[in-house]
Enzyme design. Structure first.
Site, PDB file in Angstrom:
ATOM      1  N   GLY A   1       0.818  -1.216   0.000  1.00  0.00           N
ATOM      2  CA  GLY A   1       0.000   0.000   0.000  1.00  0.00           C
ATOM      3  C   GLY A   1       0.845   1.257   0.000  1.00  0.00           C
TER       4      GLY A   1
ATOM      5  N   HIS B   1       4.456   2.148  -7.970  1.00  0.00           N
ATOM      6  CA  HIS B   1       3.488   1.035  -7.947  1.00  0.00           C
ATOM      7  C   HIS B   1       2.562   1.102  -9.166  1.00  0.00           C
ATOM      8  CE1 HIS B   1       4.160   1.503  -3.445  1.00  0.00           C
ATOM      9  NE2 HIS B   1       4.415   0.225  -3.634  1.00  0.00           N
TER      10      HIS B   1
ATOM     11  N   ASP C   1      13.661  -2.633  -5.354  1.00  0.00           N
ATOM     12  CA  ASP C   1      14.079  -3.644  -4.383  1.00  0.00           C
ATOM     13  C   ASP C   1      14.736  -4.768  -5.174  1.00  0.00           C
ATOM     14  OD1 ASP C   1      12.984  -2.515  -1.865  1.00  0.00           O
ATOM     15  OD2 ASP C   1      11.139  -2.581  -3.027  1.00  0.00           O
TER      16      ASP C   1
ATOM     17  N   SER D   1       9.653   5.754  -3.387  1.00  0.00           N
ATOM     18  CA  SER D   1       9.475   4.793  -2.288  1.00  0.00           C
ATOM     19  C   SER D   1       8.426   5.340  -1.325  1.00  0.00           C
ATOM     20  CB  SER D   1      10.806   4.633  -1.540  1.00  0.00           C
ATOM     21  OG  SER D   1      10.591   4.029  -0.287  1.00  0.00           O
TER      22      SER D   1
HETATM   23  O1  PAF Z   1       7.951  -4.805  -1.976  1.00  0.00           O
HETATM   24  C1  PAF Z   1       6.988  -4.849  -1.174  1.00  0.00           C
HETATM   25  O2  PAF Z   1       6.160  -3.946  -1.099  1.00  0.00           O
HETATM   26  C2  PAF Z   1       6.844  -6.062  -0.268  1.00  0.00           C
HETATM   27  O3  PAF Z   1       8.086  -6.531   0.159  1.00  0.00           O
HETATM   28  C3  PAF Z   1       6.007  -7.207  -0.905  1.00  0.00           C
HETATM   29  C4  PAF Z   1       6.687  -7.786  -2.130  1.00  0.00           C
HETATM   30  C5  PAF Z   1       4.636  -6.684  -1.263  1.00  0.00           C
HETATM   31  C6  PAF Z   1       5.845  -8.351   0.108  1.00  0.00           C
HETATM   32  O4  PAF Z   1       5.218  -7.918   1.273  1.00  0.00           O
END
Ligand code: PAF
Length: 285
Positions: free
Chosen positions: A35, A41, A154, A189
């Site tokens: 979230g 995202h 990441d 981020s």
């Molecule tokens: O990258 C993230 O936001 C988290 O590490 C994930 C992959 C959703 C797992 O909780």
């Protein structure tokens, strides 16, 4: 009432929805998130669109990947605004289970990897990747996606996910989503929201210092010297600590001494309690 992507909260609901889609022969994509969605995202949702007919975005702040002294309690939770942002994307459904739904009492199983999950981030955040591997395996089992996407910000997490998916023969295609940057180059981020104005200005130097390292590495300069120089430059710019600046093999993430094919610089620098991650590709000189 603003438009929002619909949400389901239980494993049985997401399973029946996916079963209906599969009966119709549709290809299902999954975008796992915690979230506090930002344009990084949303770019993952857009990138998976050409690989799927229906898209699930999961929102779950996963407690098992946070250490005892980390920011689990203060991690931003803003589901309503996340669902509004998703309404402007091709996302079909949000899967936002509760902690009890994901980890009912009596839950004891963990997915653990050797090697890759013990270096770099794994050495700095003990148990972190076990938590990630456990929750992502559960999401794969619950949502049965054909394809899933994870951001390259990441970078090590993406490598860990590719590894256990391969090791456990999980039939999910894993895609890496391009690292998205703010206008000054800072990697997008959810944790950037914690930065004060002054810290935000310092944070903007992170990518500049790494870019300098990349161009010198591509010119053939000594890799260990470059790591040391970048670390010093980060501290001089105002970062309070540098967890690592490492030039590594792009797949194994092991330290390399010479760049014979594409390599990666991965780094974490701190501003107080806030850890910022960045990484960049390095071409062979
Ligand atoms: O990258 C993230 O936001 C988290 O590490 C994930 C992959 C959703 C797992 O909780």
């Amino acid at each position: 009432m603003p438009k929002m992507t619909p949400v389901v909260r239980t494993i049985s609901e997401i399973r029946s929805l996916v079963a209906e889609w599969k009966k119709e022969g549709l290809r299902v994509g999954l975008v796992p998130t915690m979230g506090a969605l930002h344009h990084g995202h949303l770019s993952l949702v857009n990138a998976i669109t050409e690989h799927s007919d229906r898209i699930i975005v999961s929102i779950f702040v996963n407690p098992t990947q946070f250490g005892a002294h980390e920011d689990l309690d203060k991690y931003p939770r803003q589901e309503a605004s996340d669902r509004e942002k998703l309404a402007a994307t091709p996302a079909s459904i949000v899967f936002a289970p509760s902690v009890e739904e994901m980890y009912p009492s009596g839950h004891t199983t963990r997915v653990t990897l050797d090697g890759l999950s013990e270096i770099l981030e794994g050495a700095n955040r003990i148990g972190h990747f076990d938590g990630v591997a456990t929750i992502v395996s559960k999401l794969f089992m619950q949502c049965q996606p054909d394809v899933a996407i994870f951001g390259e910000k990441d970078y090590q997490q993406l490598a860990v996910i590719r590894q256990f998916t391969r090791d456990l023969d999980i039939p999910v295609q894993i895609l890496g989503g391009k690292l998205i940057r703010e206008s000054d180059g800072l990697a997008a981020s959810s944790r950037n929201a914690y930065l004060s104005e002054k810290e935000r200005r310092i944070a903007g130097t992170f990518n500049v210092i790494l870019k300098e390292l990349v161009s010198k590495a591509e010119a053939g300069e000594d890799l260990r010297v470059l790591e040391g120089e970048a670390s010093d430059a980060l501290l001089k710019a105002g970062f309070t600590a540098v967890d690592y600046v490492s030039i590594v093999h792009k797949d194994t993430l092991h330290e390399i001494h010479e760049i014979t094919e594409e390599a990666r610089v991965v780094s974490v620098a701190r501003l107080g309690d806030i850890r910022l991650l960045d990484n960049m590709a390095i071409k062979a000189p």
